[in-house]
Design a protein around this motif. Structure first.
Motif: not given
Length: 176
Positions: A55, A58-59, A62, A91, A93-94, A98
């Motif tokens: 997470v 990916v965050a 982004l 979005l 992807y988040l 997880f």
């Protein structure tokens, strides 16, 4: 977590951010949603890094794209991408990483478990992406599914298989 493990995870997370960005540059435009390799690296990050670090990965990806670095599909960036046709996929992807990481971990990080996890993650990405594509373009749901999901299914199956083999090869080397 000791500082050595923390440093190792930070380095691997950074590498996966770079892989995701590189995967986005490999884009084949086929309509409002291009074919890219970034989703393979997103799912691979999930099954290798685990839920928290995936997470974070990916965050960060982004955030750097939103900040203006050209890391989204085709070398694009900016907040406008989140409101455009592909925003839902980005979005999505988040939650996908997880859930994918959680399933892979719970099922024992085996190839079959990884594939189940990545299929589930892909479905989450499709759910968010197709829904947002429908809204952003005012398409019918059927049209959004036809242009935002169906053309990608065979390629995504191949990417999931490739990612499972990559993970199988990487795990003994990186020992997380």
């Amino acid at each position: 977590m000791n500082s050595s493990k923390q440093l190792k995870m930070t380095v691997y997370t950074s590498l996966f951010v770079a892989f995701i960005a590189i995967g986005a540059f490999i884009a084949i435009p086929i309509g409002p949603v291009p074919i890219v390799l970034q989703n393979m690296f997103v799912l691979l990050a999930a099954i290798i890094l685990g839920p928290v670090w995936a997470v974070a990965c990916v965050a960060i990806y982004l955030l750097i794209g939103l900040a203006g670095l050209p890391v989204f599909a085709g070398g694009t960036s900016g907040i406008g991408k989140l409101f455009g046709p592909t925003g839902g996929y980005l979005l999505g992807y988040l939650p996908a990483v997880f859930v994918t990481a959680g399933i892979s971990k719970a099922l024992g990080k085996r190839m079959s478990a990884d594939m189940i996890a990545m299929v589930t993650g892909s479905l989450i990405v499709y759910g968010a992406g197709v829904f947002w594509l429908k809204i952003a373009t005012a398409m019918t749901l059927e049209k959004a599914v036809a242009v935002g999901m169906f053309p990608f299914l065979i390629g995504d199956v191949l990417k999931i298989i490739a990612a499972a083999f990559i993970a199988k090869s990487l795990r003994p080397v990186i020992k997380l």
